[in-house]
Design an enzyme around this catalytic site. Structure first.
Site, short mmCIF file in Angstrom:
data_model
loop_
_atom_site.label_atom_id
_atom_site.label_comp_id
_atom_site.label_asym_id
_atom_site.label_seq_id
_atom_site.Cartn_x
_atom_site.Cartn_y
_atom_site.Cartn_z
CB ILE A 74 6.21 11.98 -75.51
CG1 ILE A 74 4.76 12.23 -75.90
CG2 ILE A 74 7.04 11.63 -76.76
CD1 ILE A 74 3.99 13.01 -74.86
CB SER A 107 15.75 4.84 -78.45
OG SER A 107 16.48 5.71 -77.60
CE LYS A 153 3.43 18.78 -78.18
NZ LYS A 153 4.06 19.85 -77.44
CG ASP A 172 7.54 21.20 -76.41
OD1 ASP A 172 7.79 20.65 -77.50
OD2 ASP A 172 7.13 20.57 -75.41
#
Lengths: 324, 324
Positions: free
Chosen positions: B29, B51, B105, B183
């Protein structure tokens, strides 16, 4: 919001300072707790009840809420003691009729429904109470005070009871939305969210679903606060022998508090501090009377929110079928 | 709350009107949406990312948030794109470091966590955005307007996609708390709770759990509003062939609106009204910039609340094992 003696519902009735109450749902909790608690409070008057089936002795009973309110327009407030699955539709009728509403716990089947009841009551100008009776157990406030005075290391809830003994015939409890062992467990969560001052976060939960049920019969749950307080809960609906409704608290310096018997007994480092008879509903009805008198509401949804979060993040584990 | 040019984080840095952003979580994403959307907005500047594994081309990347903030103290805001299970701990670090926070989200794994993030941001005086990207699809506002102008009879959500195509390697999605088909489904709920103005109540849900998973792969859900609007949702994570992200609305007088392709296309009574390219994240980042600029937050939890309620009242149905 209207107060005593000003309610449309009272039109034509003798105006006194007692709050006139009707009950909807006349099952075990109404008979065991609501009816005697209302009768024992001089500020309250039990006018009538409604239920499709039950006819408890000494209560003028009707089949429906509408029939009860038609026969007794003097009723100013209604206590809703139906199973949670139908609580919204009943609460909506009560509020639309301009009556104050006392909701048994849990206040509704979902957070959305409970928020809606809160909003409807506000829009109509009536008082709403999402009642959490265990918060009125005699040793809860002393526990909250003790915990506020020192750093706390851990909280362990042990809530173990025999569903066959305490919930005979309540088949709705294992249906979808009936919550299973969370039905008593939410009582411990209502105490927890009172004695712990920070937001309680669910980290993980093991939910044991009987193969023939839609609600868990045993739960082990890990929670925490943002201050690093570790909270554990063990719920069991199949406990035979000694029944346990206890919360064990340990401070950072090793002091040990035990709140037991559902909040009626308090022991600190082995010494009994409080040991009283259960009298939750009298405190709860006194609180409801105060809310109505002051034109306010009390709709705290945090215990229900913890349950919803547990269902959302919990692991589902199949357990043997449950037959009452 | 501090604004541009006043952040402690900016001390010593050149003071400009661009908002300097770091990313945490550099998965699909972030690469597909966040990085290009930040780069395309002249008010924003992508400074670095963090990350443990991913190293997307052209991004200065660090292993951890702490390392990223140490190397780039000029970062004023952090977008959190990690899986929801770790979002609270990351968001807390961001907020404690005095940076504004953009949450992918769902904003957290539980309602409790999301409420806590909201409260922490408020206490620290930074802006928080619980982002619901689908609300920024081009035809959503036109749908909301149309629905507000006439009585609505029904809403039917059909959200069917192939998890193997859209979520390769995202094993967390079927773990406890990963939400499974909710999801993507929560995207439809974020649109629903925008276009429907009343509280959405979950009445029942069938949740199909693969025998080896802790989150549902298919869901059929019945919802309603207090005004009697019937809302149905069908979610399927095993859809091959044509992928569907549509909401069908019918008015009381029989007019039919179709919001399709995730909110990019709008058809009313068979006539195409809107057909645009997806550009959700550009609207979302413009909204985030406005929030930071005005010192406000936007943490609407209603889509997550609907999911939690569905888990709490839903029926669990065993489905075949899922193997990616």
């Amino acid at each position: 919001m209207f107060g005593f003696g000003k309610s449309k519902a009272q039109k034509g009735a003798t105006q006194t300072q007692t709050l006139k109450i009707g009950l909807i749902g006349l099952g075990k909790i109404a008979v065991d707790q609501h009816i005697p608690s209302i009768r024992a409070n001089k500020n309250l008057e039990l006018v009538a009840g409604a239920s499709p089936g039950s006819r408890p002795q000494g209560v003028v009973a009707y089949n429906t809420l509408a029939e009860m309110l038609k026969a007794h327009p003097e009723i100013e407030a209604v206590a809703v003691c139906t199973p949670p699955q139908v609580r919204l539709s009943v609460a909506r009728q009560v509020i639309e009729a301009g009556r104050h509403v006392f909701l048994e716990k849990p206040p509704a089947a979902t957070i959305g429904e409970a928020e809606l009841i809160r909003d409807l009551a506000k829009a109509k100008g009536v008082s709403a109470l999402a009642s959490w009776h265990s918060r009125y157990a005699p040793a809860v406030e002393a526990t909250r005070k003790w915990m506020g005075e020192r750093p706390i290391k851990s909280v362990h809830i042990v809530w173990k009871e025999n569903v066959r003994q305490w919930h005979p015939g309540q088949t709705w409890i294992f249906e979808a939305g009936g919550m299973g062992v969370f039905d008593p467990g939410i009582n411990s969560l209502s105490i927890l969210t009172r004695i712990v001052r920070d937001t309680v976060i669910v980290k993980s939960a093991d939910l044991h679903f009987p193969s023939n049920c839609q609600a868990p019969i045993q739960v082990e749950m890990n929670m925490q606060t943002d201050n690093g307080l570790a909270i554990r809960a063990d719920y069991d609906f199949l406990q035979t022998g000694v029944q346990t409704w206890s919360i064990f608290v340990e401070s950072e310096s090793g002091e040990k508090l035990v709140l037991s018997m559902g909040g009626t007994e308090l022991e600190i480092d082995g010494k009994t501090i409080i040991k009283e008879k259960e009298a939750e509903y009298s405190g709860l009805y006194a609180h409801f009377y105060d809310l109505v008198k002051s034109g306010t509401s009390d709709v705290d949804l945090s215990p229900l929110r913890v349950v919803a979060d547990a269902f959302m993040v919990g692991k589902r584990i199949e357990a043997p079928a449950y037959i009452e």
